[in-house]
Each structure stands twice: as structure tokens, then as C-alpha cells.
Design a protein around this motif. Sequence first.
Motif, mmCIF file in Angstrom:
data_model
loop_
_atom_site.group_PDB
_atom_site.id
_atom_site.type_symbol
_atom_site.label_atom_id
_atom_site.label_comp_id
_atom_site.label_asym_id
_atom_site.label_seq_id
_atom_site.Cartn_x
_atom_site.Cartn_y
_atom_site.Cartn_z
ATOM 1 N N UNK A 108 9.966 -62.816 -17.757
ATOM 2 C CA UNK A 108 10.139 -62.011 -16.553
ATOM 3 C C UNK A 108 9.028 -60.966 -16.434
ATOM 4 N N UNK A 109 8.680 -60.334 -17.557
ATOM 5 C CA UNK A 109 7.620 -59.328 -17.539
ATOM 6 C C UNK A 109 6.271 -59.941 -17.189
ATOM 7 N N UNK A 110 5.967 -61.100 -17.743
ATOM 8 C CA UNK A 110 4.703 -61.763 -17.448
ATOM 9 C C UNK A 110 4.636 -62.205 -15.989
ATOM 10 N N UNK A 111 5.765 -62.639 -15.446
ATOM 11 C CA UNK A 111 5.798 -63.011 -14.029
ATOM 12 C C UNK A 111 5.448 -61.810 -13.156
ATOM 13 N N UNK A 112 5.971 -60.631 -13.504
ATOM 14 C CA UNK A 112 5.669 -59.425 -12.743
ATOM 15 C C UNK A 112 4.194 -59.057 -12.870
ATOM 16 N N UNK A 113 3.640 -59.219 -14.069
ATOM 17 C CA UNK A 113 2.219 -58.920 -14.272
ATOM 18 C C UNK A 113 1.341 -59.812 -13.398
ATOM 19 N N UNK A 114 1.742 -61.067 -13.227
ATOM 20 C CA UNK A 114 0.929 -62.023 -12.456
ATOM 21 C C UNK A 114 1.131 -61.887 -10.952
ATOM 22 N N UNK A 115 2.256 -61.296 -10.555
ATOM 23 C CA UNK A 115 2.541 -61.193 -9.122
ATOM 24 C C UNK A 115 2.389 -59.753 -8.637
ATOM 25 N N UNK A 116 3.361 -58.920 -8.910
ATOM 26 C CA UNK A 116 3.391 -57.557 -8.378
ATOM 27 C C UNK A 116 2.243 -56.688 -8.864
ATOM 28 N N UNK A 117 1.797 -56.904 -10.101
ATOM 29 C CA UNK A 117 0.770 -56.034 -10.674
ATOM 30 C C UNK A 117 -0.549 -56.757 -10.912
ATOM 31 N N UNK A 118 -0.759 -57.853 -10.199
ATOM 32 C CA UNK A 118 -1.959 -58.672 -10.408
ATOM 33 C C UNK A 118 -3.239 -57.891 -10.142
ATOM 34 N N UNK A 119 -3.195 -56.922 -9.225
ATOM 35 C CA UNK A 119 -4.393 -56.157 -8.901
ATOM 36 C C UNK A 119 -4.543 -54.873 -9.682
ATOM 37 N N UNK A 120 -3.667 -54.664 -10.647
ATOM 38 C CA UNK A 120 -3.694 -53.427 -11.438
ATOM 39 C C UNK A 120 -4.413 -53.657 -12.760
ATOM 40 N N UNK A 121 -5.316 -52.764 -13.118
ATOM 41 C CA UNK A 121 -6.054 -52.883 -14.380
ATOM 42 C C UNK A 121 -6.378 -51.491 -14.913
ATOM 43 N N UNK A 122 -5.764 -51.085 -16.044
ATOM 44 C CA UNK A 122 -4.829 -51.869 -16.842
ATOM 45 C C UNK A 122 -3.399 -51.810 -16.298
ATOM 46 N N UNK A 123 -2.602 -52.783 -16.704
ATOM 47 C CA UNK A 123 -1.174 -52.741 -16.432
ATOM 48 C C UNK A 123 -0.524 -52.020 -17.606
#
Length: 292
Positions: A108-123
Amino acid sequence: MSQEPWTVLRLLEWTTDFFRKHGSDSPRLDAEVLLAHARECSRMELYTAFNEEPAEPQRVAFRELVRRRGEGVPVAQLVGFKEFYSLKFRVDEHVLIPRPETEHLVVEALDLCKSDFAGTDPIRIADVGTGSGAIAVALAKHADKAKLTAIDISEPALEIARWNATHHEVDDRIEFVQGDLLDALDDQAAFELICSNPPYVSEDEYEELSESVRLYEPVEALVSGPTGTETIQRLIDQASGRLVSGGALLIELSPMIATRCLEMLQSSDGFTDARLVKDLAGHQRLLVGRRR
């Protein structure tokens, strides 16, 4: 009459039956892991060695492992590691042994990283109650932009987590902090994602757990209090001030307290979109909410 030789296959069959009679949930797997450990080989190598007779030192080591497993010592503690999310983690009596159901939190966390936070660096991710570091390390291995803060109240647990992070070569992206939930963090610390597999067993439920859990795993990593919801309530209260707007809170919980915990999150002013996520067995396993 010559005695039938103790081949790898015969040892596995006898030990599987022994463990089954002693209440193991996975008797064949337990036997294979322990025999492979005694022979210093992989489980897969056992399947090409069914007709071989292990050397006497290997049989002696295996007998001792079988004896201790029969007494209730977890297999993971006997061999010193547990596989989680296809990674091998060092464990001992100071940390909770990673469970397969916790892998759902990582997914679930990885899915959020790839979708909702895909443009965030760093997450920025906090793993609260990191224990062996299984969640933090798995996220660091699979989310290149993730920068993690792994928190635990137990310094011996953090030592294990640090070792696992170094072993998997992600220690440069994980900061380890000793503290009670989020209390020890810097006032300015904020995260896109807060994950936790906190204590969620009630005091009464704890007394019903198997001896292999009660006698060999840390009680403080299991028991939350009289209802099992106490730690989760504290984490909800603290997390609302530590997440960025739109940030996510992911908490593993017991299906038995899922509805109560959902109501707790829904009643919190800091969160919206509170929901429960089922695991592959159909049990309500994760509590998820978004920071307003």
C-alpha cells in the motif's frame, strides 16, 4: 538387520510429523528451514539431496534445533533470520518477527509512492515502531526517492534494524531514532507518509497467544493496553501534526479492532478519507487516512 539410514528425506518426514504433533502451523516448512540451516545450504538444495545422509555434526546440530523448536522457540530466532518481502532480515528476541500480513502495508505504501507522491523528491516516510526495520528497509529498497526515519523505543531493536539496513545497502537513506512514537522527532520534522505496525493486542488477547509468541517475542511490541487501541489512538493524535497536507497515515491493525480504529480516525479533526483496507485473506488489516 540394518537400520534404515537417516537420509535428508527421512529426517524431513520424521521432523514434519514431530512438529505437527507439537502444534506447528507450518511443520514441513519449519523442518526444511532448520535442516537447511544445519547443513548450511538453501531449502531448494534439500530437494536435490533427498537420498543423502547428512554428516554427524549436521545431524547433531539439527537435533538440537528440532528440540528447541519443539519447546516453542520460533524458527526465525533459531536460524537468526526471517524472510519478508523477498528480503532476508536478521531477528532476535528483541524484535517482533516480521509477519506476511505486514507485507500488505508495504504494498500500500509503495502504491502511494508511485501514484500520489510520484512527483515528490524525496518522499519523506516515517516507520514508527520499526523493530527489525523490515518495513523501512523494504520501502527503501523499492522506492528510490524515499528517505526514511525509522523510530523505535528499544535501542536493542534499533541495533538490529541498523544491521539490516546496512546489510541491504540502504542505510544511507534511513535515519534511526530512539523514542516513543513520534515524540523524539525534531519539531520541524514532516512527512508525506507515516507507516506503522504498532502494538495492537489487548491484555486479554495476549494471554491467549501461543507460548512461542508470549515467551519469545517482546511483549512491548505486541500489547497496547486493555483494549488494544491505545497506541493507535496516540499515533493518530501525533501524526496529524507531522504529515504534510495530503500526506497519508498507514497503520496495520487487528481485524477485531478495525471498526473502532476507523471511528477513531474519522473523529480526528486532522484527517479525511479514513478507510480500511482488506488483506488477501479478506480481513480488515490496514487503517488509512489523509491529512487535511
